[in-house]
Design a protein around this motif. Structure first.
Motif, short mmCIF file in Angstrom:
data_model
loop_
_atom_site.label_atom_id
_atom_site.label_comp_id
_atom_site.label_asym_id
_atom_site.label_seq_id
_atom_site.Cartn_x
_atom_site.Cartn_y
_atom_site.Cartn_z
N PHE A 61 38.82 32.49 35.09
CA PHE A 61 39.13 33.67 35.92
C PHE A 61 38.29 33.23 37.14
O PHE A 61 37.24 32.76 37.47
CB PHE A 61 38.74 35.00 35.76
CG PHE A 61 39.35 35.50 34.34
CD1 PHE A 61 40.46 36.11 34.69
CD2 PHE A 61 38.89 35.56 33.41
CE1 PHE A 61 41.13 36.77 33.70
CE2 PHE A 61 39.24 35.98 32.32
CZ PHE A 61 40.49 36.81 32.40
N THR A 62 38.99 33.51 38.49
CA THR A 62 38.13 33.25 39.67
C THR A 62 37.39 34.85 40.00
O THR A 62 37.81 35.48 39.25
CB THR A 62 39.20 33.03 41.06
OG1 THR A 62 40.09 34.17 41.18
CG2 THR A 62 39.75 31.72 40.84
N ASP A 63 36.39 34.75 41.03
CA ASP A 63 36.03 35.95 41.17
C ASP A 63 36.82 36.98 41.54
O ASP A 63 37.96 36.71 42.25
CB ASP A 63 35.02 36.03 42.21
CG ASP A 63 33.88 35.04 42.00
OD1 ASP A 63 33.49 34.82 40.49
OD2 ASP A 63 33.03 34.54 42.80
N LEU A 64 36.78 38.14 41.03
CA LEU A 64 37.61 39.31 41.22
C LEU A 64 36.86 40.31 42.26
O LEU A 64 36.03 41.04 41.79
CB LEU A 64 38.12 39.83 39.82
CG LEU A 64 38.94 41.42 40.03
CD1 LEU A 64 40.19 41.09 40.81
CD2 LEU A 64 39.19 41.87 38.83
N LEU A 65 37.46 40.60 43.27
CA LEU A 65 36.88 41.39 44.31
C LEU A 65 37.91 42.52 44.43
O LEU A 65 39.03 42.46 44.93
CB LEU A 65 36.85 40.76 45.52
CG LEU A 65 35.68 39.57 45.38
CD1 LEU A 65 35.58 38.64 46.92
CD2 LEU A 65 34.20 40.11 45.18
N LEU A 66 37.61 43.74 44.35
CA LEU A 66 38.35 44.91 44.27
C LEU A 66 37.67 46.08 45.42
O LEU A 66 36.59 46.31 45.51
CB LEU A 66 38.61 45.61 42.95
CG LEU A 66 39.01 44.92 41.97
CD1 LEU A 66 38.88 45.68 40.33
CD2 LEU A 66 40.47 44.63 42.16
N GLN A 67 38.79 46.64 46.05
CA GLN A 67 38.30 47.53 47.09
C GLN A 67 38.95 48.81 46.43
O GLN A 67 40.09 48.88 46.36
CB GLN A 67 38.87 47.19 48.30
CG GLN A 67 38.60 48.30 49.23
CD GLN A 67 39.69 47.86 50.50
OE1 GLN A 67 40.39 47.05 50.79
NE2 GLN A 67 39.12 48.62 51.79
#
Length: 149
Positions: A17-23
């Motif tokens: 996985f790449t980094d997961l950034l959630l808003q």
């Protein structure tokens, strides 16, 4: 203006996985803040003309929709995050990437979810019940996303 995202033609090494950034948008809805990529494991990689699942920036997800039944909720809620985003993208689009053809079956999407949970580190005693719950209860969501309710 951002440069277009270039997907690899050769599967990258390193983590799946790449980094997961959630808003957060609401308590039950999140937006992917940056492109998110999952490298398909060898178990399914040969079935496609690409080796990644690409979730675009801006995609909205509820992460893990879990029935409020006490045992199921305890077992499944919050156990998967990256896998849930991958699964939501595939359920909504049936595509590995925004420009890929829609050729994925529900059974294959759920299998990718099972493998992604493994790659995310979800123990087998949790991932298999989650997988079977999705297999048993995900048909309506799949049909709704295909416009066939």
């Amino acid at each position: 203006m951002t440069a277009p995202l270039t997907l690899p033609t050769v599967c990258p090494g390193g983590g799946p996985f790449t980094d997961l950034l959630l808003q957060p948008i609401r308590p039950d809805l999140w937006r992917v803040s940056e492109h998110f990529i999952y490298v398909l494991p060898p178990d399914v990689r040969g079935l496609f003309d690409r080796c990644t699942v690409h979730v675009p920036q801006g995609f909205e997800t509820d992460l893990d929709s879990v029935p409020r039944w006490p045992l199921i909720y305890w077992l499944a809620k919050g156990r998967t995050v990256a896998s849930a985003v991958i699964h939501d993208w595939l359920y909504h689009t049936a595509r590995l990437a925004p420009t890929a053809p829609a050729v994925i079956t529900r059974a294959l999407v759920d299998r990718i979810f099972l493998l992604a949970m493994r790659d995310e580190g979800v123990p087998a005693w949790q991932r298999y019940p989650i997988y079977w719950a999705v297999r048993a209860g995900g048909g309506a969501a799949w049909r709704r996303a295909r416009g066939a309710v």
